[in-house]
Every structure is written in C-alpha cells, then in structure tokens.
Design a protein around this motif. Structure first.
Motif, PDB file in Angstrom:
ATOM      1  N   UNK A  84     -33.934 -72.704  42.850  1.00 37.88           N
ATOM      2  CA  UNK A  84     -32.276 -73.338  42.389  1.00 37.88           C
ATOM      3  C   UNK A  84     -31.224 -71.982  42.075  1.00 37.88           C
ATOM      4  N   UNK A  85     -30.155 -71.725  42.484  1.00 38.87           N
ATOM      5  CA  UNK A  85     -29.308 -70.826  41.726  1.00 38.87           C
ATOM      6  C   UNK A  85     -28.324 -71.213  40.148  1.00 38.87           C
ATOM      7  N   UNK A  86     -28.728 -70.222  39.181  1.00 38.44           N
ATOM      8  CA  UNK A  86     -28.522 -71.055  37.782  1.00 38.44           C
ATOM      9  C   UNK A  86     -27.314 -70.126  37.583  1.00 38.44           C
ATOM     10  N   UNK A  87     -27.363 -68.849  37.935  1.00 35.67           N
ATOM     11  CA  UNK A  87     -25.629 -67.855  37.148  1.00 35.67           C
ATOM     12  C   UNK A  87     -25.564 -67.056  38.266  1.00 35.67           C
ATOM     13  N   UNK A  88     -24.675 -66.282  38.393  1.00 32.44           N
ATOM     14  CA  UNK A  88     -24.632 -65.635  39.596  1.00 32.44           C
ATOM     15  C   UNK A  88     -23.552 -64.595  38.917  1.00 32.44           C
ATOM     16  N   UNK A  89     -23.246 -63.437  39.083  1.00 35.21           N
ATOM     17  CA  UNK A  89     -21.592 -62.955  38.457  1.00 35.21           C
ATOM     18  C   UNK A  89     -22.050 -61.493  38.862  1.00 35.21           C
ATOM     19  N   UNK A  90     -21.123 -60.566  37.764  1.00 32.07           N
ATOM     20  CA  UNK A  90     -21.261 -59.272  37.924  1.00 32.07           C
ATOM     21  C   UNK A  90     -21.110 -58.211  36.937  1.00 32.07           C
ATOM     22  N   UNK A  91     -21.433 -57.365  36.282  1.00 29.37           N
ATOM     23  CA  UNK A  91     -21.143 -56.511  34.590  1.00 29.37           C
ATOM     24  C   UNK A  91     -21.378 -54.836  34.649  1.00 29.37           C
ATOM     25  N   UNK A  92     -20.486 -55.179  34.570  1.00 33.43           N
ATOM     26  CA  UNK A  92     -19.937 -53.573  34.350  1.00 33.43           C
ATOM     27  C   UNK A  92     -20.678 -52.555  36.089  1.00 33.43           C
ATOM     28  N   UNK A  93     -20.670 -53.759  36.394  1.00 33.72           N
ATOM     29  CA  UNK A  93     -20.395 -53.214  38.518  1.00 33.72           C
ATOM     30  C   UNK A  93     -21.532 -53.269  38.840  1.00 33.72           C
ATOM     31  N   UNK A  94     -22.594 -54.439  38.385  1.00 37.81           N
ATOM     32  CA  UNK A  94     -23.682 -54.211  38.358  1.00 37.81           C
ATOM     33  C   UNK A  94     -23.829 -56.204  38.878  1.00 37.81           C
ATOM     34  N   UNK A  95     -24.712 -55.883  39.868  1.00 38.54           N
ATOM     35  CA  UNK A  95     -24.611 -57.981  39.675  1.00 38.54           C
ATOM     36  C   UNK A  95     -25.491 -58.790  39.798  1.00 38.54           C
ATOM     37  N   UNK A  96     -25.302 -60.011  38.727  1.00 41.94           N
ATOM     38  CA  UNK A  96     -26.986 -60.303  38.280  1.00 41.94           C
ATOM     39  C   UNK A  96     -27.116 -61.725  38.797  1.00 41.94           C
ATOM     40  N   UNK A  97     -28.152 -62.120  39.352  1.00 45.19           N
ATOM     41  CA  UNK A  97     -28.053 -63.418  39.821  1.00 45.19           C
ATOM     42  C   UNK A  97     -29.281 -64.261  39.000  1.00 45.19           C
ATOM     43  N   UNK A  98     -29.444 -65.198  38.450  1.00 48.71           N
ATOM     44  CA  UNK A  98     -30.764 -65.905  38.098  1.00 48.71           C
ATOM     45  C   UNK A  98     -30.731 -67.249  38.629  1.00 48.71           C
ATOM     46  N   UNK A  99     -32.032 -67.236  38.783  1.00 45.55           N
ATOM     47  CA  UNK A  99     -32.478 -68.062  39.358  1.00 45.55           C
ATOM     48  C   UNK A  99     -33.630 -69.352  38.751  1.00 45.55           C
ATOM     49  N   UNK A 100     -33.703 -70.580  39.082  1.00 46.99           N
ATOM     50  CA  UNK A 100     -34.852 -71.250  38.386  1.00 46.99           C
ATOM     51  C   UNK A 100     -35.984 -71.094  38.187  1.00 46.99           C
ATOM     52  N   UNK A 101     -37.229 -70.793  37.887  1.00 46.31           N
ATOM     53  CA  UNK A 101     -38.778 -70.031  37.886  1.00 46.31           C
ATOM     54  C   UNK A 101     -39.488 -70.908  39.255  1.00 46.31           C
ATOM     55  N   UNK A 102     -39.876 -70.851  40.302  1.00 50.06           N
ATOM     56  CA  UNK A 102     -41.341 -72.240  40.912  1.00 50.06           C
ATOM     57  C   UNK A 102     -41.956 -72.001  41.260  1.00 50.06           C
ATOM     58  N   UNK A 103     -43.026 -72.503  40.751  1.00 49.30           N
ATOM     59  CA  UNK A 103     -44.500 -72.899  40.600  1.00 49.30           C
ATOM     60  C   UNK A 103     -45.031 -71.873  41.723  1.00 49.30           C
ATOM     61  N   UNK A 104     -46.175 -71.463  42.032  1.00 52.32           N
ATOM     62  CA  UNK A 104     -46.733 -71.544  43.115  1.00 52.32           C
ATOM     63  C   UNK A 104     -47.543 -70.044  43.717  1.00 52.32           C
ATOM     64  N   UNK A 105     -48.297 -69.990  43.825  1.00 50.08           N
ATOM     65  CA  UNK A 105     -49.559 -69.148  45.021  1.00 50.08           C
ATOM     66  C   UNK A 105     -48.915 -68.330  45.626  1.00 50.08           C
ATOM     67  N   UNK A 106     -49.354 -66.962  45.706  1.00 55.54           N
ATOM     68  CA  UNK A 106     -48.150 -66.095  46.765  1.00 55.54           C
ATOM     69  C   UNK A 106     -49.382 -66.705  48.069  1.00 55.54           C
ATOM     70  N   UNK A 107     -48.383 -66.917  49.535  1.00 55.12           N
ATOM     71  CA  UNK A 107     -48.616 -67.239  50.686  1.00 55.12           C
ATOM     72  C   UNK A 107     -49.885 -66.671  51.209  1.00 55.12           C
ATOM     73  N   UNK A 108     -49.050 -65.243  50.838  1.00 53.61           N
ATOM     74  CA  UNK A 108     -49.353 -63.217  51.129  1.00 53.61           C
ATOM     75  C   UNK A 108     -50.832 -63.150  51.154  1.00 53.61           C
ATOM     76  N   UNK A 109     -51.413 -63.792  49.666  1.00 52.21           N
ATOM     77  CA  UNK A 109     -52.677 -63.268  49.610  1.00 52.21           C
ATOM     78  C   UNK A 109     -53.453 -64.796  49.778  1.00 52.21           C
ATOM     79  N   UNK A 110     -53.391 -65.615  50.068  1.00 52.31           N
ATOM     80  CA  UNK A 110     -53.664 -67.541  50.327  1.00 52.31           C
ATOM     81  C   UNK A 110     -53.834 -67.346  51.186  1.00 52.31           C
ATOM     82  N   UNK A 111     -52.900 -67.137  52.659  1.00 58.79           N
ATOM     83  CA  UNK A 111     -52.835 -67.172  54.069  1.00 58.79           C
ATOM     84  C   UNK A 111     -54.199 -66.744  54.473  1.00 58.79           C
ATOM     85  N   UNK A 112     -55.106 -65.930  54.656  1.00 60.36           N
ATOM     86  CA  UNK A 112     -55.829 -65.499  55.394  1.00 60.36           C
ATOM     87  C   UNK A 112     -57.101 -66.526  54.491  1.00 60.36           C
ATOM     88  N   UNK A 113     -57.030 -66.868  52.612  1.00 63.50           N
ATOM     89  CA  UNK A 113     -58.331 -67.366  52.699  1.00 63.50           C
ATOM     90  C   UNK A 113     -58.166 -69.385  53.436  1.00 63.50           C
TER      91      UNK A 113
END
Length: 319
Positions: A84-113
C-alpha cells in the motif's frame, strides 16, 4: 538525519526521505538501506511504536509518480498483492514514495529450494496474475506509461515502430560474445509487422526476484518502476523467461504451468519468435549494462552469457 545519511547517498536524497517520513507520526529508531536496483534508493525505516515502512527516493520524479499511481491502481483492480502507498510526492526536485512494509521471504532465494509442485503452483500464479493485469489495464497506444491528469497513459507509439526500436536496442546492448547471432536477431525483430494494436500493461520485471512469499503464497510483488504498455505476447514471453527458464534445468513444466495460469484468466496470446528474442535480449543485460546472472545461487558471467546466448540460439533454430 544521521540515520538517513547512512541509508541514502546525497543531501537531496536525505531531504526527500525526511520529507516522506514526516507523514509518519512516530519517532524513527532505525533506517536500513535495501538494494533494489540502480534507478532509485530504497530503505526500511523502523519506528518506536508502529510497524516499519519502506522509503524510496528517485531523481527522476516521473518514475516514482507513475509507480505510486500504478501500485494504487493494481490494488484496486486486481488480486495481485502490492505494498500500500502511504505517501508520494517530491522535495527539492527529488521524488519520494512511502509504502507499507510487507513481510515475506525473497522468492528469488526460495524458488529453487521449494518442492516441484509448489514451484509449478507459483509459476501458474504468475501466469494468472499477468493475465489479470492485462485484463485490468488497457491503453490506446504502446510505449512508456506516464501519469497525465491523474490517469496512466502511454506515450503514444504505434506497435511496429515501438517494438522494432525496443528489440533493436535490446539486441544492440548485448556484449560482443553475441556477435555471431546479432544480425540474425535484428532481422527477425525488424520483420515484426505493424498490425498488433492491443496495448496492455507490460510490467517488464514481473518475476520471482521481485516477489515476497510466506510459505507457498505470494505476499507482495515489488518494483513496478518504469512500466510500459505493449502487446500481451511480449509480456508473456518476458515473464515466462524470468519465471521458468531462469531457475531450473528443465523449464518445460514451469512454462506449461505459467501458460495454464494465464489461460485460466484470458486467452493466451500468440508469442512469435520476435517477441521471444526481444524478451530474452532485454533480460540478458541490466540497466547498468551488465550481463544478468540466472539461477540461484547466480552463475558467473561466462555461464550467464552462455545461458542467454543458448536461449537466443534456440529461438533462431525454431525460427
């Protein structure tokens, strides 16, 4: 600011991250940098009295604005889990986005095991998810997606010219080891017709490496930057390569599962050799010009070159 200084490079990035975190009414206790590609800087921020959030900053303002809008739309229109996106905008020409942290294991590492059955189930899920994204997002033309008056629109390219340019650039970026194939690859891509008119969402990095899982279930798909609109067949070719071919010696069961998942939602498009060549060539080199490393653990550069070269040669043999 000292915590942000450790996690973000550059004063403007620090300031943009700080502006993003102003929307959280709690004290930051830790900021940990996350390696998430070359185009943007990403960090995990933890707080005293609430759950963590993910902070991203990027000098290209349109990229994060578009990604934030797409994430919100994907959550509304599909079953594909995204943060979920919590905030998005820009400050002094640099964009930012804030999202909720979602727990989980990296599937790239888990996919072969994980077991073969679970791997096929996940491949089928990726196929169904891509099909649902295609159903939910249709555009008038092909090309880069941008946010215009609150609406996601493409930059208005016809299919033939856009695809031929996309494929040619991907082939031209391949290192010298691909020279024996290069002219033939270019010829197949150059022969692609102008007739394709169906423009759908092309999440060009839709793969296990950008997915988080809990058990056998996908909890989130991340990294939706720089999305495109393209013919569904190109999306299918690219995701199929990244889901099936990337990880296992015999990709056919995963390919079949991926295609079955897609067909459960909408008819599978006709994937032509030109689509496969463009998809493989574009997957073989990253945004920094480095050859990408398949398998997990990743193979070395020489084996990676051989992997991509063999995949392209196989398409040419079939052609």
């Amino acid at each position: 600011m000292s915590r942000l200084t450790a996690a973000f490079d550059g004063e403007s990035a620090h300031a943009a991250a700080a502006a993003a975190l102003e929307s959280i009414d709690d004290a930051v206790v830790d900021v940990e940098s996350i390696d998430r590609g070359r185009r943007k800087q990403t960090a995990l921020a933890r707080f005293a009295n609430r759950g963590p959030v993910v902070v991203q900053v990027c000098a290209e303002r349109t990229w994060l604005r578009t990604e934030a809008a797409l994430l919100s739309a994907v959550r509304r229109r599909t079953f594909v889990p995204v943060p979920p996106v919590l905030a998005a905008g820009a400050h002094d020409g640099v964009a930012y986005m804030l999202t909720a942290y979602v727990a989980g294991d990296d599937l790239h590492e888990a996919f072969v095991s994980i077991g073969e059955g679970a791997r096929r189930d996940l491949a089928r899920w990726f196929g169904a998810a891509l099909a649902r994204l295609h159903e939910a997002f249709r555009f008038d033309e092909h090309g880069r997606l941008e946010l215009s008056d609150g609406t996601l629109t493409s930059d208005g390219r016809d299919w033939g010219p856009w695809f031929r340019d996309y494929g040619r650039r991907a082939i031209d970026r391949l290192p010298p080891a691909f020279d024996p194939l290069r002219d033939d690859l270019r010829a197949v891509v150059a022969a692609e017709s102008d007739g394709e008119s169906d423009a759908r969402l092309f999440p060009w990095d839709f793969r296990p490496g950008n997915a988080l899982v809990a058990g056998d279930s996908v909890t989130a798909v991340v990294d939706w930057e720089a999305p495109l609109a393209a013919a569904p067949a190109l999306s299918v070719a690219k995701s199929e390569y990244l889901v099936a071919d990337w990880y296992v010696a015999d990709p056919e069961p995963l390919r079949q599962a991926f295609r079955e998942g897609y067909a459960d939602v909408r008819p599978l498009p006709a994937v032509r050799p030109a689509h496969r060549i463009a998809a493989i060539a574009e997957s073989a080199v990253d945004s920094g010009g480095e050859v990408t490393n398949p398998r997990y653990p990743p193979v070395g550069r020489s084996d990676a070159i051989a992997f991509h070269r063999d995949a392209l040669a196989a398409v040419m043999t079939d052609t």
